[in-house]
Motif scaffolding. Sequence first.
Motif, PDB file in Angstrom:
ATOM      1  N   ALA A 208      40.070  39.606  45.300  1.00  0.00           N
ATOM      2  CA  ALA A 208      40.221  40.251  44.119  1.00  0.00           C
ATOM      3  C   ALA A 208      39.499  41.337  43.670  1.00  0.00           C
ATOM      4  O   ALA A 208      38.424  41.546  44.458  1.00  0.00           O
ATOM      5  CB  ALA A 208      39.732  38.979  43.027  1.00  0.00           C
ATOM      6  N   VAL A 209      39.433  41.909  42.752  1.00  0.00           N
ATOM      7  CA  VAL A 209      38.504  42.742  41.971  1.00  0.00           C
ATOM      8  C   VAL A 209      37.551  41.924  41.106  1.00  0.00           C
ATOM      9  O   VAL A 209      38.160  40.786  40.448  1.00  0.00           O
ATOM     10  CB  VAL A 209      39.075  44.133  41.400  1.00  0.00           C
ATOM     11  CG1 VAL A 209      38.110  44.748  40.299  1.00  0.00           C
ATOM     12  CG2 VAL A 209      40.053  44.904  42.084  1.00  0.00           C
TER      13      VAL A 209
ATOM     14  N   ILE B 213      27.352  38.136  51.299  1.00  0.00           N
ATOM     15  CA  ILE B 213      27.687  36.717  52.025  1.00  0.00           C
ATOM     16  C   ILE B 213      29.096  36.986  52.341  1.00  0.00           C
ATOM     17  O   ILE B 213      29.595  36.338  53.522  1.00  0.00           O
ATOM     18  CB  ILE B 213      27.557  35.601  51.224  1.00  0.00           C
ATOM     19  CG1 ILE B 213      28.047  35.172  49.923  1.00  0.00           C
ATOM     20  CG2 ILE B 213      25.961  35.194  51.076  1.00  0.00           C
ATOM     21  CD1 ILE B 213      27.960  34.060  49.128  1.00  0.00           C
ATOM     22  N   SER B 214      29.822  37.582  51.559  1.00  0.00           N
ATOM     23  CA  SER B 214      31.338  37.627  51.838  1.00  0.00           C
ATOM     24  C   SER B 214      31.877  39.076  51.635  1.00  0.00           C
ATOM     25  O   SER B 214      32.673  39.199  50.653  1.00  0.00           O
ATOM     26  CB  SER B 214      32.106  36.589  50.962  1.00  0.00           C
ATOM     27  OG  SER B 214      31.756  35.290  51.159  1.00  0.00           O
ATOM     28  N   PRO B 215      31.644  39.796  52.393  1.00  0.00           N
ATOM     29  CA  PRO B 215      31.912  41.351  51.971  1.00  0.00           C
ATOM     30  C   PRO B 215      33.232  41.600  52.051  1.00  0.00           C
ATOM     31  O   PRO B 215      33.793  42.570  51.311  1.00  0.00           O
ATOM     32  CB  PRO B 215      31.301  42.268  53.144  1.00  0.00           C
ATOM     33  CG  PRO B 215      30.935  41.187  54.209  1.00  0.00           C
ATOM     34  CD  PRO B 215      31.007  39.814  53.656  1.00  0.00           C
ATOM     35  N   ASP B 216      34.099  40.954  52.683  1.00  0.00           N
ATOM     36  CA  ASP B 216      35.726  41.006  52.618  1.00  0.00           C
ATOM     37  C   ASP B 216      36.122  40.503  51.559  1.00  0.00           C
ATOM     38  O   ASP B 216      37.600  40.620  51.428  1.00  0.00           O
ATOM     39  CB  ASP B 216      36.079  40.623  54.014  1.00  0.00           C
ATOM     40  CG  ASP B 216      35.887  39.051  54.006  1.00  0.00           C
ATOM     41  OD1 ASP B 216      34.899  38.674  53.586  1.00  0.00           O
ATOM     42  OD2 ASP B 216      36.524  38.285  54.883  1.00  0.00           O
ATOM     43  N   ARG B 217      35.524  39.823  50.380  1.00  0.00           N
ATOM     44  CA  ARG B 217      36.434  39.214  49.402  1.00  0.00           C
ATOM     45  C   ARG B 217      36.551  40.071  48.242  1.00  0.00           C
ATOM     46  O   ARG B 217      37.501  39.768  47.223  1.00  0.00           O
ATOM     47  CB  ARG B 217      35.913  37.861  48.952  1.00  0.00           C
ATOM     48  CG  ARG B 217      35.584  36.867  50.277  1.00  0.00           C
ATOM     49  CD  ARG B 217      37.019  36.569  50.950  1.00  0.00           C
ATOM     50  NE  ARG B 217      37.913  35.775  50.076  1.00  0.00           N
ATOM     51  CZ  ARG B 217      38.128  34.372  50.371  1.00  0.00           C
ATOM     52  NH1 ARG B 217      37.244  33.772  50.882  1.00  0.00           N
ATOM     53  NH2 ARG B 217      39.162  33.991  49.712  1.00  0.00           N
ATOM     54  N   GLY B 218      35.505  40.916  47.941  1.00  0.00           N
ATOM     55  CA  GLY B 218      35.911  41.783  46.870  1.00  0.00           C
ATOM     56  C   GLY B 218      36.770  43.203  47.093  1.00  0.00           C
ATOM     57  O   GLY B 218      36.226  43.831  47.989  1.00  0.00           O
TER      58      GLY B 218
ATOM     59  N   ALA C  11      40.732  48.629  37.881  1.00  0.00           N
ATOM     60  CA  ALA C  11      41.643  47.534  38.865  1.00  0.00           C
ATOM     61  C   ALA C  11      42.734  48.152  39.395  1.00  0.00           C
ATOM     62  O   ALA C  11      43.206  47.951  40.230  1.00  0.00           O
ATOM     63  CB  ALA C  11      41.602  46.299  37.896  1.00  0.00           C
ATOM     64  N   GLY C  12      43.495  49.028  38.270  1.00  0.00           N
ATOM     65  CA  GLY C  12      44.702  49.560  38.480  1.00  0.00           C
ATOM     66  C   GLY C  12      44.693  50.624  39.455  1.00  0.00           C
ATOM     67  O   GLY C  12      45.459  50.782  40.595  1.00  0.00           O
TER      68      GLY C  12
END
Length: 272
Positions: free
Chosen positions: A92-93, A110-115, A265-266
Amino acid sequence: MPELSLTVSGAPATLAYSDVGHGPPLVLVHGFPLDGRIWDDVVPLLLERSIRVIVPDLPGFGRSKLEASAFTMQSMADSLVALLDALKLDTAVFAGLSMGGYILQALVRISPDRGAGLSFVDTKASADDEKGKAGRDAMIALAHEQGTPAIVEQMLPKMVGPRTKEGAEIVVARLKSIMLDQPPATLAAACAAMRDRADFTAHLSSLPCPLQILAGEADAIAPLEVQRAMHAAAPGSRLDLVPDAGHMAPIERPAEVARLLADFAGGIRHAS
Ligand code: MLT
């Protein structure tokens, strides 16, 4: 309002959240000493721009419970990852206001791939210096000894810009009532967590996703020079300044903040 059960720092907690609209998901993370209502005026404007908006109350704040007496920025970031998992979202953004931004800094570590993208709203990348840490210790003592109203009295004058203070008493009253609702034990734990947070400055040059730096031009807590320095340290970042707003840009200038967040975000949606 849906609620997630989870553990924070090894103790039971809940995370209440709203999840509205359709489109690319944007998670709005509140600051201190606040809850998700700080985004109330921004959310409908984002919906009009076809964005799915997810707004948590962090554990211990607002409608969310917390049994732990201490937490870290990382444990709060873990709760956001748990929220994405519960919603079956890979990414997600995220937009984080002040302490919310510190939590996003822990999340990206901790979770670089989630943003898919990060918006740092009225926040800083630096850790507290010795004076700042001493101020946190004093605020922890104040929370324990005199409770939330004493914290509100100390913080409220610094939260909004002069234009809001002088011309928008209703906004200040709303902000104050959100602040007064937060439990003193959470406020003390949050001050300790912010005092002990890691410096993020060195990570700005190698972020795994696009970065927006968005701030009120009259922010007294995360001032303009801090915003400009972060922008300079983060290649490819965008700097969006909101005139006539202080540290609480989303409640002071919601239309401008919604426009800038939607644009960011767009843009990520179109790029992917
Ligand atoms: C916040 O708005 O979340 C806090 O003012 C952040 C801080 O005190 O560093």
